[in-house]
Enzyme design. Structure first.
Site, PDB file in Angstrom:
ATOM      1  N   GLU A 110       1.338  -1.347  -0.042  1.00  0.00           N
ATOM      2  CA  GLU A 110       0.142  -0.077   0.209  1.00  0.00           C
ATOM      3  C   GLU A 110       0.601   0.656   0.072  1.00  0.00           C
ATOM      4  O   GLU A 110       1.511   1.559   1.129  1.00  0.00           O
ATOM      5  CB  GLU A 110      -1.060  -0.059   1.446  1.00  0.00           C
ATOM      6  N   GLU A 118       3.834  13.175  -5.044  1.00  0.00           N
ATOM      7  CA  GLU A 118       2.877  12.878  -3.486  1.00  0.00           C
ATOM      8  C   GLU A 118       3.537  13.823  -2.569  1.00  0.00           C
ATOM      9  O   GLU A 118       5.096  13.831  -2.091  1.00  0.00           O
ATOM     10  CB  GLU A 118       3.246  11.717  -3.200  1.00  0.00           C
TER      11      GLU A 118
END
Length: 487
Positions: free
Chosen positions: A259, A392
């Site tokens: 993840e 990000e």
């Protein structure tokens, strides 16, 4: 906050670390919360060996027995709820409300969920098949069943943004399926995971079934991945680190659950309820200072609604109280470390240089004299080729990019290396679902940032490999075995 230096948990024993301890720092006060152990590579290998030794017996325990232990562990986590939440707040910088409701409460609830999960059926019947006689044997009707088997020893490497819910979401389903675990928490806030281990030990987990090792540098994590006794690695964290872990797993043919990063697109169409969209997008500012991989950080808004949305986001940010996470009324606390604060600030400066307009934020709060704070920041006049739009940032920074029509909005949303969770806001639900189906993301929120905690969770593209949450987590921590017989 903690009285004595923390010890490692290996093979059911609290063990002194070979390399001493390092300080865990409160991001709000810059004071020492406690001392976390520095494990040697040999100690991490010993933890994996202990898990390997414990696996045969644990994997053969009755599911009902595993369920009782997981349920009891949840009881013990809740018994010490106040102390657990205070520690989580101190080492992670989360607000009191977040530490209580989203960290410790969710962590305990996940153990409760997978106590039930341990009792879910492991066998799935497959329709009989009629085979004619041939080289493979005589004719007959062949039955089959698919059986879920535990993988073995699972290394769980957890993220710093939720020191309770994230480890619980790995450890609880892995144990429910009959695996044993080596947990390597994030170095910034590992002490909560040791509290979790204490609860599991008190609940009756046999020695070696759960092991916890820590370190401030990469050594402990690397050993937890490359140990020959490890069969699977479950990792939550950045995409670059996930790629390095995947390379090691590939060489050893170890199973993976990854993840990784996100750059969630919030597609705001011209018929959207802008107040509802702002309430969702604003959580990038207000929830754990934007240190959430699922945050709607990349706002794509249809041009006719652009100026109004920017004004509403500005007003939303202006209403947020930034400061001490322990103080009542605080909404935005610190980010995890000075290094991460500097990382976020460097992106804001990069956005300025790229031509973005800083609508609000972009500085440290003037009323706070210590702690690692970043004021909620809104960048407008952005284009899709800017690094602040593509990469990000993992902080309270929202970027806004306008688009002209639905097709362009979908294309911009999909023009990303990431694909974890995207969002669509529209007053026409059919239109929103039409757009959602075309987004290349593991999840899409339609007029909401809420999640169904039984729905599969994971990413497309560089946002990850595999799915967990709900029963999908039980699938992630198991192997499928086919058993076939003649009728």
């Amino acid at each position: 906050m903690t009285n004595a230096p923390q010890r490692l948990f290996i093979g059911g024993e609290w063990t002194e670390p070979d390399h001493g301890h390092y300080e865990v720092i409160n991001p709000a006060t810059e004071q020492v919360v406690g001392l976390a152990p520095e494990a040697s590579r040999e100690q991490v290998y010993a933890a994996a060996a202990a898990a390997h030794e414990a696996f045969p017996a644990w994997s053969r325990t009755r599911p009902e027995e595993r369920a009782v232990i997981l349920d009891r562990a949840a009881d013990l986590m809740n018994r010490d709820f106040a102390a657990n939440a205070a520690l989580a707040r101190a080492e992670s910088g989360a607000t009191t409300a977040t530490a209580r409701s989203m960290q410790v409460a969710v962590g305990a609830a996940r153990f409760r969920r997978y106590a039930k999960g341990a009792l879910e059926p492991l066998e799935e019947a497959i329709a009989p098949q009629i085979n004619e006689a041939g080289p493979m044997g005589r004719a007959g009707v062949f039955g089959a069943v698919a059986v879920r088997q535990p993988v073995g020893v699972v290394t769980c490497i957890t993220s710093y943004n939720n020191p309770w819910a994230n480890p619980a979401g790995k450890v609880a389903p892995a144990l429910a399926m009959g695996n044993t675990v080596v947990v390597k928490p994030a170095p910034q806030d590992p002490l909560s995971v040791y509290r979790m281990a204490e609860a599991l030990a008190e609940a009756g987990v046999p020695p070696g079934v759960v092991n916890v090792v820590t370190g401030s540098g990469p050594e402990a994590g690397e050993a937890a991945v490359d140990s020959p006794h490890v069969d699977m690695v479950s990792f939550t964290g950045s995409t670059p680190v996930g790629q390095r872990i995947a390379e090691v797993c590939g060489r050893g043919m170890k199973r993976q659950l990854m993840e990784l990063g996100g750059k969630g697109a919030a597609v705001v169409l011209d018929d959207a309820d802008l107040d509802a969209a702002v309430a969702g997008i604003g959580t990038t500012f207000s929830f754990y200072s934007g240190q959430i991989c699922t945050a709607p950080t990349r706002v794509l808004v249809q041009r006719g609604s652009h100026d109004a949305l920017v004004e509403k986001l500005l007003a939303y940010a202006g209403r947020l109280t930034v400061g001490d996470p322990a103080a009542p009324g605080t909404v935005v606390g610190p980010v995890i470390s000075a290094a991460h604060r500097d990382h976020i600030e460097s992106y804001i400066e990069l956005g300025r240089k790229e031509g973005a307009r800083v609508v609000t934020g972009g500085r440290r709060p003037s009323h706070v004299d210590r702690g690692f704070y970043v004021t909620p920041t809104l960048l407008a006049d952005c284009t899709n080729d800017m690094r602040v739009v593509r990469e990000e940032i993992f902080g309270p920074v929202v970027v806004v990019v306008p688009f002209d029509d639905e097709e362009e909005g979908i294309a911009l949303a999909n023009d990303s290396d990431y694909g974890l969770i995207d969002y669509v806001w529209s007053g026409d639900v059919a239109r929103a679902f039409r757009v959602a189906r075309r987004l290349r993301a593991g999840g899409v929120g339609v007029n909401t940032i809420g999640r169904n905690m039984e729905a599969p969770f994971g990413g497309f593209k560089r946002s990850g490999v595999g799915r967990d949450v709900g029963s999908y987590a039980l699938h992630a921590y198991s192997e499928l075995q086919a058993i076939v017989w003649p009728g």
